[in-house]
Enzyme design. Structure first.
Site, PDB file in Angstrom:
ATOM      1  N   ARG A  45      23.554 -10.953  32.273  1.00 46.77           N
ATOM      2  CA  ARG A  45      23.979 -10.074  31.193  1.00 46.77           C
ATOM      3  C   ARG A  45      24.698  -8.857  31.753  1.00 46.77           C
ATOM      4  O   ARG A  45      24.106  -8.047  32.459  1.00 46.77           O
ATOM      5  CB  ARG A  45      22.757  -9.631  30.372  1.00 46.77           C
ATOM      6  N   HIS A  72      21.850  -4.876  26.121  1.00 49.10           N
ATOM      7  CA  HIS A  72      21.163  -5.817  25.233  1.00 49.10           C
ATOM      8  C   HIS A  72      21.719  -5.715  23.816  1.00 49.10           C
ATOM      9  O   HIS A  72      21.914  -6.716  23.137  1.00 49.10           O
ATOM     10  CB  HIS A  72      19.660  -5.514  25.232  1.00 49.10           C
ATOM     11  N   TYR A  87      17.567   0.364  34.116  1.00 48.77           N
ATOM     12  CA  TYR A  87      16.923  -0.792  34.744  1.00 48.77           C
ATOM     13  C   TYR A  87      17.897  -1.783  35.381  1.00 48.77           C
ATOM     14  O   TYR A  87      17.477  -2.659  36.133  1.00 48.77           O
ATOM     15  CB  TYR A  87      16.056  -1.534  33.720  1.00 48.77           C
TER      16      TYR A  87
END
Length: 348
Positions: A255, A259, A268
């Site tokens: 990814r 998100h 993160y």
């Protein structure tokens, strides 16, 4: 059979790198198929990029970005017949575009407008599921129903790596395996469940290894390779249609976008890895493959991009031309006998 990615990752692939890794081939596809796959990839990419801008302008709410996932979505659905069913998660919100759904319908869904509702029978496309993995038992049930009726339709359901930790995934996969339902379980493994990495999701060596527990085959494929995804899905669909039961496909990617528009991945994510993966994004990889094959040139690229952009412009205009929704629709089908608060307030 496709070639395997070097370095022992065990991923099926077709598209090489134009240098040290040679291109493979997929039987049964001709030039018209190659170009249609490209059109669908560009349309989904254009939709996603315009939707992010649309959100930043305050014209839709939180939006689940799928940039870099187009090869998985297009490759998998291209293996289906028109009578087969698709069960999407929120990450596949625009998948209806490959079935002819107007962009305005999907944009309206993200705007919370009832014009974003559709009859699933019109496109053989189920409603978008936001709760994680709940679409898996839905798809298993429909597939089993088709089998009971003696029909030859197949159901394909999309879900992310995080969904494999949910009970609904287990129930749907287990049911499909026991009933030998004609179902394709398609896992878009982008290695992040919001901020939770894959290593914290499972102790299994790969997600495809989980398939054995449900009595079905599991394969791993390069999720950035639209042709490898298509081939894996085609094989799984053929198996399901022949009465051999469900299959599990783990499409591996990374990814590179947040998100969703409400997410800040800087806390993160490994930015160097993101930058590397962006260089290998799926639309550009496929475009380079077609150029090496001699079926794509600058003129065609520009034409395809122009059509996609115009389609989105018209879709946005159509969505925003919808009249304001009636708030009473929120309650129209919720109560047989509305409580006093609603009768005296909302419903007059």
């Amino acid at each position: 059979m496709t070639e395997v990615v070097p370095a022992g990752r065990g991923l099926r692939r077709v598209i090489g790198d134009g240098a040290s890794v040679p291109d493979g081939e997929v039987e049964g596809l001709d030039e018209s198929d190659f170009l249609e796959l490209y059109r669908q990839l560009v349309l989904l990419r254009t939709y996603d990029e315009r939707s992010v801008v649309y959100h930043r302008q305050g014209r839709i709410g939180t939006y689940a970005i799928f940039w870099g996932h187009e090869a998985m979505q297009v490759g998998a659905t291209y293996a289906l017949d028109r009578g087969d069913w698709i069960f999407p998660s929120y990450r596949e919100s625009a998948i209806g575009l490959v079935r002819g759904m107007p962009p305005a319908t999907i944009l309206s869904w993200w705007r919370g407008h009832p014009a974003g509702w559709w009859n699933p029978l019109d496109y053989n496309l189920a409603s978008i599921c936001v709760p994680i993995a709940t679409q898996v038992p839905h798809a298993a049930g429909l597939a089993w129903g088709k089998k009971l009726r003696g029909e030859h339709a197949v159901a394909l359901t999309f879900f992310g790596d995080g969904a494999t930790s949910e009970g609904a995934f287990h129930e749907g996969a287990n049911f499909a395996g026991v009933m030998r339902a004609p179902l394709v379980l398609f896992c878009s493994n982008n290695q992040w469940a919001i901020s939770t990495p894959l290593s914290a999701q499972t102790a299994a060596p790969t997600l495809a290894d989980k398939a054995i527990g449900y009595g079905m085959p599991g394969v791993r494929v390069d999720g950035g390779d639209v042709l490898a995804v298509y081939e894996a899905a085609r094989d799984a669909v053929a198996r399901a249609r022949a009465g051999e039961g469900p299959s599990f496909i783990e499409a591996v990617t990374y990814r590179t976008a947040p998100h969703a528009t409400a997410d800040d991945p800087s806390a993160y994510i490994d930015q160097e890895r993101v930058d590397e993966e962006k260089e290998r994004e799926c639309v550009g990889r496929y475009e380079s493959y077609l150029r090496r094959l001699g079926v794509l040139d600058d003129e065609t690229v520009e034409q395809v991009r122009t059509v996609a952009a115009e389609t989105m412009r018209k879709g946005i205009a159509a969505a925003e031309a919808e009249p304001p929704a009636d708030p009473e629709l929120m309650f129209a089908h919720a109560y047989a006998d509305p409580p006093p608060m609603l009768r005296e307030g909302w419903l007059g």
